[in-house]
Scaffold this active site. Structure first.
Site, mmCIF file in Angstrom:
data_model
loop_
_atom_site.group_PDB
_atom_site.id
_atom_site.type_symbol
_atom_site.label_atom_id
_atom_site.label_comp_id
_atom_site.label_asym_id
_atom_site.label_seq_id
_atom_site.Cartn_x
_atom_site.Cartn_y
_atom_site.Cartn_z
ATOM 1 N N GLU A 185 30.486 70.889 -59.721
ATOM 2 C CA GLU A 185 30.968 70.903 -58.335
ATOM 3 C C GLU A 185 30.304 71.964 -57.470
ATOM 4 O OE1 GLU A 185 33.373 67.641 -58.393
ATOM 5 O OE2 GLU A 185 33.153 68.981 -56.679
ATOM 6 N N ASP A 226 29.594 63.117 -52.868
ATOM 7 C CA ASP A 226 30.823 62.401 -53.238
ATOM 8 C C ASP A 226 32.010 62.982 -52.475
ATOM 9 O OD1 ASP A 226 29.343 61.026 -55.138
ATOM 10 O OD2 ASP A 226 29.679 62.580 -56.665
ATOM 11 N N ASP A 265 31.968 70.138 -66.208
ATOM 12 C CA ASP A 265 32.326 69.175 -65.160
ATOM 13 C C ASP A 265 33.846 69.219 -65.113
ATOM 14 O OD1 ASP A 265 31.556 65.619 -64.565
ATOM 15 O OD2 ASP A 265 32.812 67.081 -63.501
#
Ligand code: P6P
Length: 344
Positions: A96, A66, A117
């Site tokens: 991440e 992403d 998250d």
């Protein structure tokens, strides 16, 4: 004389909750206090993002491919730096970061594990759509010292706490320690999260469904039939349901928790395990929704019973009002078929 409603901060709520659990050391309240500080720091940046041009891709891609937005990176760093020195954690893991995040050698380790998250829904940042931070806390399983991958790869039913902060029209923390679900709204004037939604209970059945219908052509038959069922007219079951999909999981889950209904991110022919991560999205929200009286499954199995195999594994997710999720499971398992609808 006007009586001000009792002002209960998150700290007071945790401490009073700990008093109810003899043997609580206050370690947990310290952990949550540090985490709340990180979320306030994130809130400050999120709430002024449009002003300081912090938006826009940081040019990096995260391990899932992403585009990483600058606020994602900021949030990830803010949480790690707020949590690495308090002595409450033995290890962390972030959506991440590919590997676990160790506590620096110069700091003591503790008995808890934090998975998070940092900024879910980040693809919506530029459109000023509500986004959120999701967290999940376990007790360590390794004996002492540096935490391990095994400390992080525990099934969801082992969570001791979970929750999210939704950065929206107001910023709210919703969390559980296994003793119900409680919501706290941030008072920007004093920088405190104040109890605003005590003991949230999800309706046993709703009338809203939430799914990305753009994936229809890839759905398995069970999902197609279930959504068609929801779109049929039957006043006794409040059908047709309304469709609501924000595309930011924390916002969609928050609405589902308060209003009832079902949120789904099913697997499909392209991605049999769907898109959402078991450890960072499904487990914490499943713990919350079950604590509020709802249900969460992958279409067949209870989310919290899934034994994780890898840190970033994905899972199909059906979550929300218990009756709605049960009906979805019946369609997914082929136990329920569409009834011929009488000509109206
Ligand atoms: P889609 C955001 O990127 C996210 O991880 C969740 O917050 C959200 O529910 C989902 O992806 C949206 O995915 O494929 O519908 O855009």
């Amino acid at each position: 004389m006007s009586f001000q409603k009792k002002v209960i901060t998150i700290e007071r709520h945790i401490i009073e909750g700990e008093r109810a659990h003899p043997g609580a050391t206050g370690d947990f309240s310290g952990l949550l206090r540090d985490f709340m500080l990180a979320c306030k720091i994130i809130w400050r940046e999120v709430s002024k993002a449009g002003l300081v041009n912090i938006l826009g891709a940081a040019g990096k891609e995260n391990i899932h491919g992403d585009q990483v937005k600058k606020l994602d990176v900021f949030a990830d760093d803010a949480i790690y730096k707020a949590m690495d020195h308090g002595g409450h954690l033995c290890v962390m893991a972030s959506e991440e970061n590919e590997d676990v995040l160790h506590i620096p050698d110069k700091y003591p380790t503790g008995k808890y594990v934090l998975l998070y998250d940092p900024l879910d829904g980040s693809s919506n940042i530029d459109a000023n759509v509500s986004i959120g931070t999701i967290f999940s806390i376990y007790r360590r399983v390794s004996p002492s010292g540096k935490g391990t991958m095994q400390d992080c790869l525990q099934p969801g039913y082992k969570q001791v706490a979970a929750g999210y902060v939704v950065y929206g029209s107001s910023t709210m923390l919703v969390y559980t320690t296994g003793d119900g679900v409680h919501g706290f709204t941030l008072d920007p004037g004093i920088g405190e999260f104040l109890l605003s939604h005590e003991n949230i209970r999800i309706p046993k059945r709703g009338k809203i469904y939430s799914v990305n219908e753009g994936n229809y052509r890839y759905w398995f038959d069970g999902v197609k039939k279930y959504v068609k069922y929801l779109q049929e007219e039957d006043k006794t079951t409040n059908r047709p349901y309304s469709g609501r999909y924000i595309g930011s999981m924390v916002a969609d889950i928050h609405r589902t928790l308060l209003y009832g209904g079902i949120f789904m991110y099913p697997g499909d022919t392209r991605h049999p395990d769907g898109k959402l991560r078991l450890m960072y999205e499904a487990n914490p929200t499943a713990f919350l929704v079950e604590q509020a009286g709802g249900r969460a499954s992958n279409g067949n199995d209870r989310i919290l019973d899934i034994t994780p195999k890898s840190l970033h594994q994905k899972t199909p997710l059906f979550i929300g009002s218990a009756e709605d999720v049960c009906i979805a499971e019946e369609f997914m398992q082929g136990k329920r078929q569409l009834q011929p609808v009488a000509a109206s």
